[in-house]
Design an enzyme around this catalytic site. Structure first.
Site, PDB file in Angstrom:
ATOM      1  N   VAL A  13      -7.682  -2.260  12.097  1.00 42.81           N
ATOM      2  CA  VAL A  13      -8.701  -1.370  11.944  1.00 42.81           C
ATOM      3  C   VAL A  13      -8.686  -0.209  12.745  1.00 42.81           C
ATOM      4  O   VAL A  13      -8.467  -0.179  13.958  1.00 42.81           O
ATOM      5  CB  VAL A  13     -10.202  -1.967  12.386  1.00 42.81           C
ATOM      6  CG1 VAL A  13     -11.293  -0.722  12.092  1.00 42.81           C
ATOM      7  CG2 VAL A  13     -10.517  -3.271  11.589  1.00 42.81           C
ATOM      8  N   GLY A  42       1.785  -3.578   8.739  1.00 44.84           N
ATOM      9  CA  GLY A  42       2.081  -4.522   7.592  1.00 44.84           C
ATOM     10  C   GLY A  42       1.037  -4.246   6.387  1.00 44.84           C
ATOM     11  O   GLY A  42       1.534  -4.378   5.256  1.00 44.84           O
ATOM     12  N   ASN A  44      -0.606  -1.785   5.569  1.00 43.24           N
ATOM     13  CA  ASN A  44      -0.306  -0.104   5.039  1.00 43.24           C
ATOM     14  C   ASN A  44       0.951  -0.473   3.926  1.00 43.24           C
ATOM     15  O   ASN A  44       0.974   0.163   2.967  1.00 43.24           O
ATOM     16  CB  ASN A  44       0.094   0.529   6.231  1.00 43.24           C
ATOM     17  CG  ASN A  44      -0.984   1.117   6.983  1.00 43.24           C
ATOM     18  OD1 ASN A  44      -2.192   0.863   6.818  1.00 43.24           O
ATOM     19  ND2 ASN A  44      -0.478   1.538   8.277  1.00 43.24           N
ATOM     20  N   THR A 204      15.425   6.752   8.314  1.00 42.58           N
ATOM     21  CA  THR A 204      14.581   7.867   7.778  1.00 42.58           C
ATOM     22  C   THR A 204      14.719   9.041   8.836  1.00 42.58           C
ATOM     23  O   THR A 204      14.625   8.899   9.985  1.00 42.58           O
ATOM     24  CB  THR A 204      12.976   7.419   7.518  1.00 42.58           C
ATOM     25  OG1 THR A 204      12.439   7.020   8.758  1.00 42.58           O
ATOM     26  CG2 THR A 204      13.053   6.170   6.561  1.00 42.58           C
ATOM     27  N   ASN A 208      13.812  15.527   6.609  1.00 40.61           N
ATOM     28  CA  ASN A 208      15.160  15.558   6.329  1.00 40.61           C
ATOM     29  C   ASN A 208      15.669  14.445   5.625  1.00 40.61           C
ATOM     30  O   ASN A 208      17.094  14.191   5.517  1.00 40.61           O
ATOM     31  CB  ASN A 208      16.203  15.872   7.549  1.00 40.61           C
ATOM     32  CG  ASN A 208      16.079  17.067   8.168  1.00 40.61           C
ATOM     33  OD1 ASN A 208      15.721  18.252   7.486  1.00 40.61           O
ATOM     34  ND2 ASN A 208      15.654  17.083   9.585  1.00 40.61           N
ATOM     35  N   ASP A 229      -1.794  14.270   7.892  1.00 44.40           N
ATOM     36  CA  ASP A 229      -1.546  13.428   8.633  1.00 44.40           C
ATOM     37  C   ASP A 229      -0.625  12.417   8.477  1.00 44.40           C
ATOM     38  O   ASP A 229      -0.368  12.182   7.300  1.00 44.40           O
ATOM     39  CB  ASP A 229      -3.046  12.579   8.478  1.00 44.40           C
ATOM     40  CG  ASP A 229      -3.258  11.178   9.342  1.00 44.40           C
ATOM     41  OD1 ASP A 229      -2.245  11.155  10.176  1.00 44.40           O
ATOM     42  OD2 ASP A 229      -4.058  10.584   9.230  1.00 44.40           O
ATOM     43  N   ASP A 235       5.198   3.769   6.638  1.00 48.33           N
ATOM     44  CA  ASP A 235       4.773   2.553   6.111  1.00 48.33           C
ATOM     45  C   ASP A 235       4.791   2.696   4.611  1.00 48.33           C
ATOM     46  O   ASP A 235       5.125   1.572   3.964  1.00 48.33           O
ATOM     47  CB  ASP A 235       3.318   2.074   6.743  1.00 48.33           C
ATOM     48  CG  ASP A 235       3.432   1.855   8.077  1.00 48.33           C
ATOM     49  OD1 ASP A 235       4.443   1.268   8.459  1.00 48.33           O
ATOM     50  OD2 ASP A 235       2.211   2.004   8.667  1.00 48.33           O
ATOM     51  N   ARG A 268      -2.476  13.119   2.789  1.00 43.60           N
ATOM     52  CA  ARG A 268      -3.572  12.512   2.836  1.00 43.60           C
ATOM     53  C   ARG A 268      -4.044  12.164   4.272  1.00 43.60           C
ATOM     54  O   ARG A 268      -3.099  11.854   5.107  1.00 43.60           O
ATOM     55  CB  ARG A 268      -3.999  11.441   1.858  1.00 43.60           C
ATOM     56  CG  ARG A 268      -2.957  10.090   2.083  1.00 43.60           C
ATOM     57  CD  ARG A 268      -3.259   9.076   1.384  1.00 43.60           C
ATOM     58  NE  ARG A 268      -2.469   8.065   2.004  1.00 43.60           N
ATOM     59  CZ  ARG A 268      -1.484   7.319   1.398  1.00 43.60           C
ATOM     60  NH1 ARG A 268      -1.104   7.606   0.250  1.00 43.60           N
ATOM     61  NH2 ARG A 268      -0.638   6.368   1.940  1.00 43.60           N
TER      62      ARG A 268
HETATM   63  O1  RIB Z   1       2.218   3.133  11.016  1.00 41.64           O
HETATM   64  C1  RIB Z   1       0.984   3.434  11.378  1.00 41.64           C
HETATM   65  C2  RIB Z   1      -0.037   2.293  11.856  1.00 41.64           C
HETATM   66  O2  RIB Z   1       0.642   1.944  13.065  1.00 41.64           O
HETATM   67  C3  RIB Z   1      -1.431   2.442  11.947  1.00 41.64           C
HETATM   68  O3  RIB Z   1      -2.017   2.075  10.707  1.00 41.64           O
HETATM   69  C4  RIB Z   1      -1.848   1.592  12.979  1.00 41.64           C
HETATM   70  O4  RIB Z   1      -2.788   0.665  12.723  1.00 41.64           O
HETATM   71  C5  RIB Z   1      -0.377   1.034  13.657  1.00 41.64           C
HETATM   72  O5  RIB Z   1      -0.261  -0.338  13.400  1.00 41.64           O
END
Ligand code: RIB
Length: 277
Positions: A13, A42, A44, A204, A208, A229, A235, A268
């Protein structure tokens, strides 16, 4: 036919606030707004892979609290297979304290909670994988579980993709079976200093682009004033990459799809699309 993507990893969270600039040690700064968003590297990545069209299973642990319940319901709603998502008793869900500055850059403190409860029960889920499937791993859950899962998936003929984030040294045999190991620049530096040599390395470079075993693909440009952001951009990249590989796309196509997903993500707020828990 497309293979399946299984993501074994963290769910957090994210408690997110915006700051004008990041505090220095010992300093207090004012945050604007406090949001409770879906995060964890994970999950994400799993949500990004599903958004890219893959059939995705999320394997991990949440706590027996409101955040964990909401998270499980969210993933089900998004169409992910959550059979391997365990509710750990008497443990809080993982949380992350995220500060996002005006330039879109973030700092994150992770409190693992239930993510530390992953054990052989979660590894067993990997037995469902076979040739054509992709197991996607990161390092916000116990390393022992990551290593066993990677070896077991590879022995079943599945492709293993390891995102070395946050960086930690993994045993050479695990680095050798990953195709690819995915790192950003600081992680690449740490990996180089460790002397480890993955079989296949994807680096990554943010704006670039990225390079996979020396084959470079340019980034999808995002104008500075459109960067909202950067949380979770890496991820989104990994999730889309795994989805493309599971769909049988070649390296260059997969890299291009991953870069496009990373570029979308920085436009986003939050680490996932529509991330409200
Ligand atoms: O990579 C971003 C993530 O890193 C965030 O969502 C946070 O929870 C951390 O795990």
């Amino acid at each position: 036919m497309s293979g399946r993507v299984m993501v074994l990893g963290s769910l957090n969270v994210d408690l997110v606030t915006r700051v004008e600039r990041h505090p220095r040690p010992g300093e207090t700064v004012r945050g604007e707004d406090l949001q409770r968003l879906a995060g964890g590297k994970g999950a994400n990545q799993a949500v990004a892979a599903a958004a890219a069209g893959a059939d995705v299973a999320m394997v991990g642990c949440v706590g027996d609290d409101a955040g964990g319940t909401a998270y499980r319901a969210r993933l089900e709603r998004l169409g992910l297979d959550v059979t391997g998502l365990r509710v750990a008793q008497d443990v809080p869900s993982g949380h992350a304290l995220v500060h996002v500055a005006d330039d879109g850059e973030n700092t994150i403190v992770v409190v693992p909670g239930a993510n530390d409860a992953l054990d052989e029960r979660e590894v067993a889920a990997v037995d469902a994988l076979g040739p054509g499937d992709v197991l996607l791993l990161q390092l916000e859950v116990p390393f022992r579980v990551v290593c066993v899962a990677a070896r077991r998936a590879a022995s079943r003929g599945a492709r293993v993709v390891v995102n070395l984030a946050p960086y930690a040294a993994l045993p050479p045999d695990v680095l050798a079976l990953a195709d690819p190991v995915v790192v950003n620049e600081p992680e690449m530096q740490a990996l180089a200093e460790s002397g480890a040599q993955p079989r296949s390395l994807l680096v990554t470079f943010g704006a670039n682009g990225a390079s996979w075993d020396g084959d470079t693909e340019p980034a999808v440009a995002v104008p500075e004033d459109e960067v909202a952001d950067t949380t979770g951009a890496g991820d989104a990249f990994c999730g889309a990459l795994a989805a493309a590989l599971a769909a049988g796309r070649d390296r260059s196509e997969s890299l291009a799809a991953a870069l496009a997903a990373g570029a979308d993500a920085v436009r986003r707020t939050g680490a996932q699309a529509d991330p409200y828990l």
